[in-house]
Design a protein around this motif. Structure first.
Motif, PDB file in Angstrom:
ATOM      1  N   GLY A  17     -12.292   4.155  -5.669  1.00 37.54           N
ATOM      2  CA  GLY A  17     -11.827   5.360  -5.555  1.00 37.54           C
ATOM      3  C   GLY A  17     -10.854   5.592  -4.390  1.00 37.54           C
ATOM      4  O   GLY A  17     -10.212   6.741  -4.564  1.00 37.54           O
ATOM      5  N   ILE A  18     -11.209   5.222  -3.249  1.00 36.43           N
ATOM      6  CA  ILE A  18     -10.540   5.406  -1.935  1.00 36.43           C
ATOM      7  C   ILE A  18     -10.474   3.989  -1.303  1.00 36.43           C
ATOM      8  O   ILE A  18     -11.042   2.961  -1.794  1.00 36.43           O
ATOM      9  N   TYR A  19      -9.664   3.617  -0.488  1.00 37.26           N
ATOM     10  CA  TYR A  19      -9.582   2.496   0.251  1.00 37.26           C
ATOM     11  C   TYR A  19     -10.629   2.087   1.051  1.00 37.26           C
ATOM     12  O   TYR A  19     -11.161   2.909   1.849  1.00 37.26           O
ATOM     13  N   ASN A  20     -11.068   0.821   0.783  1.00 37.19           N
ATOM     14  CA  ASN A  20     -12.260   0.073   1.579  1.00 37.19           C
ATOM     15  C   ASN A  20     -11.560  -1.044   1.908  1.00 37.19           C
ATOM     16  O   ASN A  20     -10.433  -1.504   1.207  1.00 37.19           O
ATOM     17  N   THR A  74     -16.478  -8.895  -1.511  1.00 33.53           N
ATOM     18  CA  THR A  74     -17.571  -8.548  -0.714  1.00 33.53           C
ATOM     19  C   THR A  74     -17.158  -7.433   0.262  1.00 33.53           C
ATOM     20  O   THR A  74     -16.057  -7.252   0.864  1.00 33.53           O
ATOM     21  N   ALA A  75     -17.839  -6.069   0.020  1.00 33.45           N
ATOM     22  CA  ALA A  75     -17.512  -4.845   0.506  1.00 33.45           C
ATOM     23  C   ALA A  75     -17.784  -5.020   2.051  1.00 33.45           C
ATOM     24  O   ALA A  75     -19.014  -5.328   2.343  1.00 33.45           O
ATOM     25  N   ILE A  76     -16.826  -4.744   2.734  1.00 36.73           N
ATOM     26  CA  ILE A  76     -17.114  -4.741   4.197  1.00 36.73           C
ATOM     27  C   ILE A  76     -17.181  -3.187   4.768  1.00 36.73           C
ATOM     28  O   ILE A  76     -18.084  -3.080   5.818  1.00 36.73           O
ATOM     29  N   THR A  77     -16.449  -2.331   4.175  1.00 36.73           N
ATOM     30  CA  THR A  77     -16.772  -0.881   4.484  1.00 36.73           C
ATOM     31  C   THR A  77     -17.145  -0.214   3.179  1.00 36.73           C
ATOM     32  O   THR A  77     -16.610  -0.609   1.970  1.00 36.73           O
ATOM     33  N   GLN A  78     -17.876   0.808   3.296  1.00 39.05           N
ATOM     34  CA  GLN A  78     -18.384   1.655   1.887  1.00 39.05           C
ATOM     35  C   GLN A  78     -18.270   2.918   2.168  1.00 39.05           C
ATOM     36  O   GLN A  78     -19.238   3.697   1.692  1.00 39.05           O
ATOM     37  N   TYR A  93     -10.253   3.201   4.634  1.00 39.81           N
ATOM     38  CA  TYR A  93     -10.261   2.202   5.664  1.00 39.81           C
ATOM     39  C   TYR A  93      -9.245   1.204   5.179  1.00 39.81           C
ATOM     40  O   TYR A  93      -9.270   0.821   3.864  1.00 39.81           O
ATOM     41  N   PHE A  94      -8.620   0.657   6.206  1.00 36.46           N
ATOM     42  CA  PHE A  94      -7.366  -0.331   5.774  1.00 36.46           C
ATOM     43  C   PHE A  94      -7.728  -1.722   6.566  1.00 36.46           C
ATOM     44  O   PHE A  94      -8.001  -1.463   7.935  1.00 36.46           O
ATOM     45  N   ALA A  95      -7.350  -2.623   6.031  1.00 38.03           N
ATOM     46  CA  ALA A  95      -7.523  -4.191   6.725  1.00 38.03           C
ATOM     47  C   ALA A  95      -6.341  -4.501   7.484  1.00 38.03           C
ATOM     48  O   ALA A  95      -5.235  -4.397   7.161  1.00 38.03           O
ATOM     49  N   ASN A  96      -6.604  -4.859   8.798  1.00 38.88           N
ATOM     50  CA  ASN A  96      -5.350  -5.363   9.628  1.00 38.88           C
ATOM     51  C   ASN A  96      -5.386  -6.673   9.773  1.00 38.88           C
ATOM     52  O   ASN A  96      -4.461  -7.626   9.344  1.00 38.88           O
ATOM     53  N   SER A  97      -6.867  -7.385  10.245  1.00 35.06           N
ATOM     54  CA  SER A  97      -6.823  -8.862  10.400  1.00 35.06           C
ATOM     55  C   SER A  97      -8.068  -9.288  11.142  1.00 35.06           C
ATOM     56  O   SER A  97      -8.807  -8.643  11.392  1.00 35.06           O
ATOM     57  N   PHE A  98      -8.387 -10.534  10.373  1.00 36.23           N
ATOM     58  CA  PHE A  98      -9.554 -11.383  10.958  1.00 36.23           C
ATOM     59  C   PHE A  98      -9.122 -11.458  12.295  1.00 36.23           C
ATOM     60  O   PHE A  98      -8.085 -11.525  12.717  1.00 36.23           O
ATOM     61  N   PHE A  99     -10.412 -11.543  13.344  1.00 40.25           N
ATOM     62  CA  PHE A  99     -10.067 -12.009  14.689  1.00 40.25           C
ATOM     63  C   PHE A  99      -9.733 -13.375  14.478  1.00 40.25           C
ATOM     64  O   PHE A  99      -9.931 -14.272  13.732  1.00 40.25           O
ATOM     65  N   PRO A 100      -8.745 -13.970  15.789  1.00 43.55           N
ATOM     66  CA  PRO A 100      -8.148 -15.162  15.691  1.00 43.55           C
ATOM     67  C   PRO A 100      -9.411 -16.436  15.633  1.00 43.55           C
ATOM     68  O   PRO A 100      -9.111 -17.467  15.195  1.00 43.55           O
ATOM     69  N   GLN A 101     -10.718 -16.108  16.493  1.00 45.16           N
ATOM     70  CA  GLN A 101     -11.539 -17.399  16.657  1.00 45.16           C
ATOM     71  C   GLN A 101     -13.188 -16.988  15.965  1.00 45.16           C
ATOM     72  O   GLN A 101     -13.848 -17.970  16.420  1.00 45.16           O
ATOM     73  N   ASP A 102     -13.041 -15.937  15.408  1.00 47.61           N
ATOM     74  CA  ASP A 102     -14.412 -15.509  14.945  1.00 47.61           C
ATOM     75  C   ASP A 102     -14.303 -14.533  13.531  1.00 47.61           C
ATOM     76  O   ASP A 102     -13.137 -14.332  13.490  1.00 47.61           O
TER      77      ASP A 102
END
Length: 635
Positions: free
Chosen positions: A62-65, A77-81, A87-96
């Protein structure tokens, strides 16, 4: 700098094939607004460091997670709830597997950057109150991220470098001159800066940190935009429309200052950028309101073959850091955008999402058609046309003229749940790209300067006149709808051409130009002068004209039913704009409906609010254009 360019061009969908006439003869399924809004919207798609999963945003709750999903497909798999803030996704970190996220305050556009730590906790890493933060990309050594913030001066964005070890920041470029940062070389020596001249033209500069020199790239007034730097830091790439109606791609040698034309098309090149290792260059072209994409092998300088999706189009791509995987968004005007992955080595292809509601038959959705018509002065106006399957000369349907935001926006050949909902309910939609719209050459783009609400409004009226000539259209029931600047055009139509349209739908539209231009957010400072050149300076003699074209001061002319929709947190078009236009029109005894959302900004993000907004629009149109419910009132 590892650019974040590819994440900026998501979900722009494309025009598909011509409608088959036999579809109009079959029964078309009728769908609810809940079904249309239950089409999932997915964005992003950063690969994890081991390429095993993607980081995406979805509004499935119903909203962005933010979610992760296996790169070969599977459950999210939900990262934010969150149940309030999107909440919006930008990026995984480069090395973890840390994740970079962003969020604002319910539409106030004051974005902060957040890190989802390995232990699952979420930390605000740009907590400065009232300051915006924008992610710019990762450093070449993978130990830092770059971001822009206006925490020092609310008007201007400085460039910062943040350690991903302890989240400490250092200032790389202090913006004292009101320029816009648009890119940086991987060695942090060259900064691309833009200075807006007017709404089409901008000057492009390169600042060299080692010497302090500032070099202007363009010699003549033109529209220029930074794109990327080569991976060896020898060449700067940018687009320009110098000497042309459309933008083309140029290369600038940082040592010799020699300029070379790289790619030119018969439409605007929207953007271009290199993959992490520089093996590929991606080029986006705005081809008559849709994205055309080329992925060029930089060693052979030839486009690589992309997967075929049988009538649908690839609208956006990005690559994993090792360039072995590509993620793609695929869709069309009649299909919401799905996420796919493609392994460039094995050629394996995986569909990650299936976002269309399972109860909706894809054949019941309408494919957009590009049409063109002559305006009052002979200028050809492009438009995107949606005709209901059930429409015919024997079964005429009402219609709506749709006006995009901007003022310099463009209605694209993309999927819109609202448009498809309207069409499914028996309304034709003509999305007008009136003069002043982008994508059709700079001459066309500048045609509405200092005559807003005049010639561009006449283009919309002529769009209505084109609809009248169509045998499937009920010529006695045609309205106008638009958001933001399109909302202004709706109010201008009802005010200055009060007998042309039968109803108006105003989504957060400007109604008092003097107030709006005086109250633009401080972080628009670099764009302020250009906006004043196009629309008028509210502090000058232009104020006379601005008052004349502001519908708020002429509400006594409105005679047709109106619905207004507004977000209370909107920083661009303040709530008072809608409050006052509703009050003014109601004084005429004209039917006015007002739908206000306390937890939305400039546009509605939460599904619950979208359902309420769009169902209110259809109920309003059904009553005032189709006459549904009139008999009950009379009884």
């Amino acid at each position: 700098m590892k650019t974040n360019y590819f994440g900026l061009l998501l979900l722009i969908l494309v025009f598909s094939c011509k409608q088959e006439p036999e579809i109009a003869q079959r029964e078309v399924g009728a769908y609810t607004i809940e079904q249309f809004m239950d089409n999932e919207a997915v964005g992003g798609g950063s690969f994890s460091t081991d390429n095993s999963k993607l980081l995406v945003s979805s509004n499935r709750t119903g909203i962005y997670n933010v979610y992760t999903v296996p790169a070969t497909g599977g459950e999210m798999t939900a990262i934010t709830q969150s149940d309030s803030t999107s909440y919006f996704a930008n990026s995984f970190f480069p090395q973890d597997d840390r994740m970079l996220l962003s969020a604002d305050g319910n539409g106030d556009e004051i974005d902060h950057l957040y890190v989802r730590e390995l232990d699952g906790s979420i930390k605000d890493i740009t907590p400065d109150e009232g300051a915006k933060a924008d992610f710019y990309g990762w450093s070449e050594d993978d130990q830092h991220l770059y971001y822009g913030s206006n925490k020092r001066d609310p008007r201007f964005f400085d460039v910062y470098k943040m350690s991903i070890a302890d989240y400490s920041s250092e200032l790389l470029y202090q913006n004292n001159d009101g320029m816009d940062f648009t890119g940086m070389s991987g060695d942090e020596n060259f900064f691309a800066l833009s200075k807006t001249v007017n709404t089409n033209d901008s000057d492009l500069f390169l600042y060299e940190a080692a010497t302090g020199n500032l070099t202007k790239i363009n010699g003549m007034l033109s529209g220029n935009s930074a794109q990327d730097f080569s991976k060896d830091n020898s060449t700067f790439y940018y687009t320009t429309d110098h000497g042309s109606e459309f933008s083309y791609l140029m290369a600038y040698d940082l040592q010799t200052q020699e300029k070379t034309k790289v790619v030119e098309k018969s439409w605007d090149i929207l953007g271009s950028g290199f993959t992490s290792q520089g093996s590929y260059m991606v080029v986006y072209v705005n081809e008559d309101g849709k994205n055309a994409i080329e992925v060029i092998d930089t060693e052979t300088n030839t486009p690589i073959a992309l997967p075929d999706f049988e009538g649908k189009n690839i609208t956006s791509v990005s690559f994993s850091d090792d360039e072995s995987w590509m993620r793609m968004y695929v869709g069309g005007s009649n299909a919401p955008s799905d996420l796919y992955t493609y392994n460039l080595e094995s050629k394996d292809q995986h569909r990650i999402t299936n976002v269309l509601h399972p109860e909706i038959n894809p054949e019941d959705l309408v494919t957009a058609k590009v049409v063109r018509y002559k305006s009052f002065d002979g200028i050809e106006i492009p438009a995107i046309y949606y005709l209901p399957h059930q429409a015919s000369a024997e079964n005429k349907v009402p219609a709506m003229v749709w006006v995009h935001g901007g003022p310099g926006g463009q209605t694209r050949q993309n999927f819109s749940s609202l448009i498809q909902y309207m069409v499914n309910n028996g309304y034709a939609v003509l999305a007008v790209n009136n003069r002043g719209s982008s994508g059709y050459g700079k001459t066309f783009y500048q045609m509405d300067d200092l005559n807003h609400g005049e010639k561009d409004l006449q283009d919309c009226v002529e769009g209505k006149n084109w609809l009248v000539t169509q045998p499937e259209i009920d010529a006695e029931n045609i309205g106008i709808i638009g958001g933001s600047y399109g909302g202004y055009m709706t109010m201008a139509a009802l005010t200055y051409t009060p007998e042309e349209f039968d109803v108006g739908v105003n989504l957060f539209g400007v109604t008092n130009w003097m107030r709006t231009l005086k109250s633009i957010p401080p972080y628009w400072e670099s764009f302020r002068d250009a906006l004043y050149k196009e629309l008028g300076d509210p502090y000058s003699a232009d104020s006379v004209r601005l008052k004349r074209i502001s519908p708020l001061f002429h509400t006594d002319k409105v005679t047709k039913p109106l619905i207004v929709l507004q977000g209370a947190q909107d920083p661009r078009v303040l709530q008072v704009e809608s409050d006052e236009i509703v009050e003014g029109v109601r004084e005429n005894g004209v039917p006015v409906e007002y739908v206000l959302f306390e937890d939305e900004g400039h546009g509605f993000i939460k599904k619950e609010n979208q359902i309420k907004a769009y169902s209110s629009i259809i109920d309003f149109l059904d009553f005032h254009l189709k006459g549904e419910g009139l008999n009950e009132i009379k009884d």
